[in-house]
Design an enzyme around this catalytic site. Sequence first.
Site, PDB file in Angstrom:
ATOM      1  N   HIS A  25      -4.854 -15.290   8.818  1.00  0.00           N
ATOM      2  CA  HIS A  25      -3.871 -14.204   8.768  1.00  0.00           C
ATOM      3  C   HIS A  25      -4.300 -12.980   9.577  1.00  0.00           C
ATOM      4  O   HIS A  25      -3.676 -11.938   9.479  1.00  0.00           O
ATOM      5  CB  HIS A  25      -3.602 -13.807   7.315  1.00  0.00           C
ATOM      6  N   ARG A  73       2.303 -11.321   5.377  1.00  0.00           N
ATOM      7  CA  ARG A  73       3.764 -11.329   5.544  1.00  0.00           C
ATOM      8  C   ARG A  73       4.212 -10.863   6.925  1.00  0.00           C
ATOM      9  O   ARG A  73       5.367 -11.035   7.289  1.00  0.00           O
ATOM     10  CB  ARG A  73       4.409 -10.445   4.462  1.00  0.00           C
ATOM     11  N   PRO A 130       0.834  -1.218   0.000  1.00  0.00           N
ATOM     12  CA  PRO A 130       0.000   0.000   0.000  1.00  0.00           C
ATOM     13  C   PRO A 130       0.863   1.260   0.000  1.00  0.00           C
ATOM     14  O   PRO A 130       1.812   1.363   0.768  1.00  0.00           O
ATOM     15  CB  PRO A 130      -0.794  -0.113   1.300  1.00  0.00           C
ATOM     16  N   GLU A 131       0.549   2.200  -0.882  1.00  0.00           N
ATOM     17  CA  GLU A 131       1.221   3.489  -0.925  1.00  0.00           C
ATOM     18  C   GLU A 131       0.208   4.564  -0.530  1.00  0.00           C
ATOM     19  O   GLU A 131      -0.900   4.241  -0.103  1.00  0.00           O
ATOM     20  CB  GLU A 131       1.785   3.738  -2.336  1.00  0.00           C
TER      21      GLU A 131
END
Length: 275
Positions: free
Chosen positions: A94, A113, A2-3
């Site tokens: 997750h 991650r 995400p930016e």
Amino acid sequence: MPELPEVETIRRRLSPVVEGATIVGAEIVDPRLTRPFDPGVVGAALVGERIAVLERRGKYLLWRLASGRTLVVHLRMTGSLRHAPHGELSEDAHRRATLELDTGTDLAYRDVRRFGTWELLDADHLRPYLGARLGPEPLAPSFSAARLGRLLTGRTAPVKAFVLDQRRIAGVGNIYADEALWRARIHPRRPAGGLDPNEVARLHRALRAALRRGIALQGSTLTDYVTPDGEAGGMQHEFHVYGRLGEPCDRCGTPIERIVVAGRGTWLCPRCQRL
Ligand SMILES: [Zn+2]
């Protein structure tokens, strides 16, 4: 990853859901999220807090709490947030944390991650924390072409490395850096300090246009990113260069090339963006 446009989309979707709500339950199941602090201690500190405002700075989500503290969330590679009516979040291996709000909403933090971070900072610590990590907001009215020019002056790094450095400009990552440099017709390896005033003005316009387009399309979904309502973004359908190796440039038809700059895969048009 995400930016700025993805984090801003999350903020805009979540603020009406969370602002004014009080956290009545907090379960943080991954100690990596809050380390070096104990997740149980952080969770307990959140319970009873009212969420005053949800803000964004760079790629950080800032949960401004009524006590003056701020929960600083960075999604890193694969973090995402979802909301659902209490008890209706689906099972998810997750999920790393869940917040229960007094409005009957549950918030889930998911991270495959596990590079994301949650840091609870006192009012005194927030400004120096962000100041040490982030340059100006590229969409702020005060971010002028002249200001960008002053930031670039004397920098010998490739312009792409400059744009990616969060301490120079906040919020730009690999996708929007490549898209902006294509829009500006600037080769990513050009020395940052070597751009002429025209190029600086083009880069300034291009950065803002690429980020604004990303926000308008609710961000880009490649693997993990979804909005807090579970919807995909649409920016990935409009990429001009990112991930488009061999496809024709939208401006001149030349096949897009891929090189490595600052250790990152970098896509460009070799005709529009000359070294
Ligand atoms: Zn081209």
